[in-house]
Design a protein around this motif. Structure first.
Motif, mmCIF file in Angstrom:
data_model
loop_
_atom_site.group_PDB
_atom_site.id
_atom_site.type_symbol
_atom_site.label_atom_id
_atom_site.label_comp_id
_atom_site.label_asym_id
_atom_site.label_seq_id
_atom_site.Cartn_x
_atom_site.Cartn_y
_atom_site.Cartn_z
ATOM 1 N N ALA A 57 0.833 -1.210 0.000
ATOM 2 C CA ALA A 57 0.000 0.000 0.000
ATOM 3 C C ALA A 57 0.860 1.249 0.000
ATOM 4 C CB ALA A 57 -0.929 0.010 1.212
ATOM 5 N N GLY A 58 0.623 2.127 -0.978
ATOM 6 C CA GLY A 58 1.325 3.398 -1.024
ATOM 7 C C GLY A 58 2.769 3.266 -1.456
ATOM 8 N N GLY A 59 3.557 4.281 -1.117
ATOM 9 C CA GLY A 59 4.953 4.339 -1.535
ATOM 10 C C GLY A 59 5.185 5.534 -2.432
ATOM 11 N N GLU A 60 6.200 5.459 -3.270
ATOM 12 C CA GLU A 60 6.514 6.557 -4.167
ATOM 13 C C GLU A 60 6.994 6.029 -5.505
ATOM 14 O OE1 GLU A 60 10.774 8.196 -2.974
ATOM 15 O OE2 GLU A 60 9.504 7.939 -1.189
ATOM 16 N N ASP A 61 6.861 6.849 -6.544
ATOM 17 C CA ASP A 61 7.291 6.441 -7.869
ATOM 18 C C ASP A 61 8.714 6.909 -8.130
ATOM 19 O OD1 ASP A 61 7.165 9.147 -8.438
ATOM 20 O OD2 ASP A 61 5.320 9.004 -9.608
ATOM 21 N N GLY A 62 9.155 6.788 -9.366
ATOM 22 C CA GLY A 62 10.531 7.131 -9.692
ATOM 23 C C GLY A 62 10.852 8.599 -9.561
ATOM 24 N N ARG A 63 9.813 9.453 -9.511
ATOM 25 C CA ARG A 63 10.037 10.888 -9.304
ATOM 26 C C ARG A 63 9.912 11.277 -7.844
ATOM 27 N NH1 ARG A 63 5.356 12.933 -12.892
ATOM 28 N NH2 ARG A 63 4.459 11.135 -11.815
ATOM 29 N N ARG A 64 9.767 10.269 -6.965
ATOM 30 C CA ARG A 64 9.595 10.459 -5.531
ATOM 31 C C ARG A 64 8.259 11.099 -5.202
ATOM 32 N NH1 ARG A 64 13.856 11.359 -1.419
ATOM 33 N NH2 ARG A 64 12.602 9.642 -0.630
ATOM 34 N N VAL A 65 7.285 10.934 -6.074
ATOM 35 C CA VAL A 65 5.933 11.424 -5.842
ATOM 36 C C VAL A 65 5.139 10.332 -5.143
ATOM 37 C CG1 VAL A 65 3.797 12.203 -6.933
ATOM 38 C CG2 VAL A 65 6.010 12.954 -7.837
ATOM 39 N N PRO A 66 4.454 10.629 -4.034
ATOM 40 C CA PRO A 66 3.712 9.590 -3.316
ATOM 41 C C PRO A 66 2.572 9.034 -4.156
ATOM 42 C CG PRO A 66 3.259 11.752 -2.384
ATOM 43 C CD PRO A 66 4.373 11.935 -3.352
ATOM 44 N N THR A 67 2.237 7.765 -3.913
ATOM 45 C CA THR A 67 1.160 7.099 -4.625
ATOM 46 C C THR A 67 0.177 6.496 -3.625
ATOM 47 O OG1 THR A 67 0.616 5.305 -6.183
ATOM 48 C CG2 THR A 67 2.492 4.957 -4.740
ATOM 49 N N GLY A 68 -1.063 6.351 -4.054
ATOM 50 C CA GLY A 68 -2.080 5.693 -3.234
ATOM 51 C C GLY A 68 -2.407 4.301 -3.729
ATOM 52 N N ARG A 90 0.474 8.481 -0.088
ATOM 53 C CA ARG A 90 1.417 8.713 1.006
ATOM 54 C C ARG A 90 2.667 7.875 0.826
ATOM 55 N NH1 ARG A 90 -1.822 8.224 5.955
ATOM 56 N NH2 ARG A 90 -3.707 8.455 4.682
ATOM 57 N N ARG A 91 3.748 8.392 1.373
ATOM 58 C CA ARG A 91 5.019 7.682 1.461
ATOM 59 C C ARG A 91 5.600 7.920 2.841
ATOM 60 N NH1 ARG A 91 9.666 11.017 -0.026
ATOM 61 N NH2 ARG A 91 9.014 13.184 -0.384
ATOM 62 N N LEU A 92 6.588 7.118 3.226
ATOM 63 C CA LEU A 92 7.188 7.211 4.555
ATOM 64 C C LEU A 92 6.127 7.038 5.641
ATOM 65 C CD1 LEU A 92 9.731 10.140 4.029
ATOM 66 C CD2 LEU A 92 10.138 7.690 3.842
ATOM 67 N N HIS A 93 5.136 6.185 5.379
ATOM 68 C CA HIS A 93 4.059 5.876 6.312
ATOM 69 C C HIS A 93 4.341 4.524 6.969
ATOM 70 C CE1 HIS A 93 3.310 4.188 2.361
ATOM 71 N NE2 HIS A 93 2.560 3.255 2.917
ATOM 72 N N THR A 94 3.405 4.027 7.735
ATOM 73 C CA THR A 94 3.532 2.687 8.317
ATOM 74 C C THR A 94 2.349 1.835 7.898
ATOM 75 O OG1 THR A 94 2.521 3.541 10.362
ATOM 76 C CG2 THR A 94 4.924 3.318 10.319
ATOM 77 N N VAL A 95 2.595 0.529 7.774
ATOM 78 C CA VAL A 95 1.579 -0.459 7.403
ATOM 79 C C VAL A 95 1.628 -1.560 8.463
ATOM 80 C CG1 VAL A 95 0.747 -2.004 5.587
ATOM 81 C CG2 VAL A 95 1.981 0.078 4.972
ATOM 82 N N THR A 96 0.563 -1.700 9.257
ATOM 83 C CA THR A 96 0.586 -2.594 10.419
ATOM 84 C C THR A 96 -0.658 -3.472 10.433
ATOM 85 O OG1 THR A 96 1.668 -0.812 11.649
ATOM 86 C CG2 THR A 96 0.879 -2.696 12.920
ATOM 87 N N ARG A 97 -0.455 -4.770 10.534
ATOM 88 C CA ARG A 97 -1.583 -5.696 10.653
ATOM 89 C C ARG A 97 -2.075 -5.743 12.101
ATOM 90 N NH1 ARG A 97 -1.118 -12.247 10.299
ATOM 91 N NH2 ARG A 97 -3.206 -12.717 11.087
ATOM 92 N N LEU A 98 -3.395 -5.632 12.276
ATOM 93 C CA LEU A 98 -4.002 -5.662 13.596
ATOM 94 C C LEU A 98 -4.430 -7.081 13.956
ATOM 95 C CD1 LEU A 98 -6.305 -2.513 13.271
ATOM 96 C CD2 LEU A 98 -3.905 -2.630 13.971
ATOM 97 N N MET A 99 -4.751 -7.289 15.237
ATOM 98 C CA MET A 99 -5.215 -8.603 15.685
ATOM 99 C C MET A 99 -6.547 -8.969 15.045
ATOM 100 S SD MET A 99 -4.170 -8.558 19.736
ATOM 101 C CE MET A 99 -4.883 -10.186 19.974
ATOM 102 N N THR A 100 -7.300 -7.992 14.596
ATOM 103 C CA THR A 100 -8.585 -8.228 13.948
ATOM 104 C C THR A 100 -8.424 -8.735 12.519
ATOM 105 O OG1 THR A 100 -8.685 -5.934 13.159
ATOM 106 C CG2 THR A 100 -9.665 -6.419 15.312
ATOM 107 N N GLY A 101 -7.199 -8.693 12.002
ATOM 108 C CA GLY A 101 -6.954 -9.066 10.621
ATOM 109 C C GLY A 101 -6.932 -7.872 9.694
ATOM 110 N N GLN A 102 -7.453 -6.723 10.156
ATOM 111 C CA GLN A 102 -7.390 -5.512 9.357
ATOM 112 C C GLN A 102 -5.963 -4.959 9.348
ATOM 113 O OE1 GLN A 102 -10.534 -3.524 11.682
ATOM 114 N NE2 GLN A 102 -11.700 -3.351 9.770
ATOM 115 N N VAL A 103 -5.704 -4.037 8.437
ATOM 116 C CA VAL A 103 -4.376 -3.435 8.312
ATOM 117 C C VAL A 103 -4.503 -1.931 8.493
ATOM 118 C CG1 VAL A 103 -2.390 -3.068 6.806
ATOM 119 C CG2 VAL A 103 -3.585 -5.260 6.777
ATOM 120 N N LEU A 104 -3.677 -1.375 9.379
ATOM 121 C CA LEU A 104 -3.676 0.051 9.666
ATOM 122 C C LEU A 104 -2.552 0.734 8.901
ATOM 123 C CD1 LEU A 104 -4.715 2.455 11.474
ATOM 124 C CD2 LEU A 104 -2.901 1.800 13.086
#
Length: 340
Positions: A57-68, A90-104
């Motif tokens: 989820a997310g990150g950045e492209d070759g121009r360092r532009v954030p992607t959704g 967004r870029r430089l974010h966090t991706v965390t799996r919760l105990m519910t199975g959802q991802v934050l």
């Protein structure tokens, strides 16, 4: 003449993995991802789903532009499938799996290079069942290059990071907050962290505590120390650290329960990748800790860059990035059957 049935390839938006059998304990070429992306930190890339799949989820492209853009990999089929996009690139974010199975997905930065950067306070939840993204409230402080760790009680600890960037200045954070998935509320941690830091990994220990290792300090110097958070007491303690300061690397718990690290290409200039146990990091067993009074505001520290580090990296307007990936076949334990 009878022809064999024609095999069906992956549908649009899907990419198939190499089906060749690889020996255990080896890497093999994986399927091409639906999009080429770059992730500056281990925490802002992907999360393992409850069904064994992987969410990107997310990150950045070759121009360092954030992607959704988002994508899901299914190991059973060897396919990448384009998923619904994030509501905010967004870029430089966090991706965390919760105990519910959802991802934050929390925080990050929404701008590319060349403009003053401001951290995002927004967060989103991914539901693997429906494939939908829903709002998860807003953090008390916008931040990027932070850590987010799932705790044993189901909450998520978000710690440190940066709140803003302008020219050669970063404002690093010495505060943390907790996300409760039941109420979808963010609550500040009353005790301040031992020091401001960003670009650090956070390792959940078997006793429920969380160990923050290394990262960048208020002068953008790689840190070699560690900090330990106790969710029961709500306190932070300083811990001995590594022999060398590092930033933007991955840390994990080894099989024997001791912390270890996969070291990244910092400090410069010589890039290297190695696996080394952090023998100097032994979380204290003493219950004696410094008690902290209420904290009514989050402390931010201004930091200055040197021209050869982060600024020069940001000023590269384009870079060549790849959509390729690789899969690793874990070695089987001694005596295990090949089908185990």
């Amino acid at each position: 003449m009878t022809h064999p049935p024609r095999g069906r390839g992956p549908r649009r938006g899907q990419a198939r993995a190499d089906t060749a059998v690889a020996p255990p304990g080896s890497w093999r070429a994986g399927p091409e991802m639906p999009y080429a992306g770059f992730w500056a930190q281990p925490a802002d890339a992907a999360a393992l789903l409850g069904n064994g799949g992987v969410l990107l989820a997310g990150g950045e492209d070759g121009r360092r532009v954030p992607t959704g853009t988002s994508a899901v990999f299914a190991p059973a089929t060897g396919l990448w499938t384009t998923a619904r996009p994030l509501s905010s690139a967004r870029r430089l974010h966090t991706v965390t799996r919760l105990m519910t199975g959802q991802v934050l997905v929390a925080g990050g930065i929404g701008e590319g290079p060349g403009v003053p950067g401001t951290g995002l306070a927004s967060a989103e939840l991914y539901d693997p069942g429906s494939g939908a993204w829903t709002p998860a409230g807003e953090m008390n402080r916008p931040r990027f290059s932070h850590s987010a760790t799932a705790l044993a009680d189901g909450r998520v600890l978000v710690a440190g990071g940066c709140t803003g960037r302008e020219a050669d200045t970063l404002s690093t954070l010495r505060c943390a907050e907790l996300y409760d998935p039941d109420s979808r509320r963010w609550t500040p941690v009353r005790a301040p962290m031992t020091d401001a830091r960003f670009g650090h990994p956070a390792v959940p220990l078997s006793d429920g505590r969380v160990l923050l290792v290394g990262g960048g300090d208020g002068r953008l110097t790689p840190r070699d120390d560690a900090a330990l958070y106790d969710p029961r007491a709500g306190t932070w303690t300083q811990e001995p650290g590594m022999a060398v300061g590092r930033v933007d690397f991955a840390a994990l718990v080894l099989a024997d329960g001791s912390p270890g690290a996969v070291v990244g290409p910092r400090p410069p200039p010589a890039p290297f990748v190695a696996v080394s146990p952090l023998t100097a990091i032994t979380p204290t067993r003493s219950s004696a800790q410094v008690s902290h009074g209420p904290v009514t505001r989050c402390t931010a520290h201004g930091t200055r860059h040197t021209a050869h580090t982060e600024r020069s990296r940001r000023e590269r307007s384009t870079r060549s990035i790849s959509a390729s990936c690789a899969t690793y076949d874990r070695p089987r334990p001694p005596g295990a059957h090949p089908t185990d």
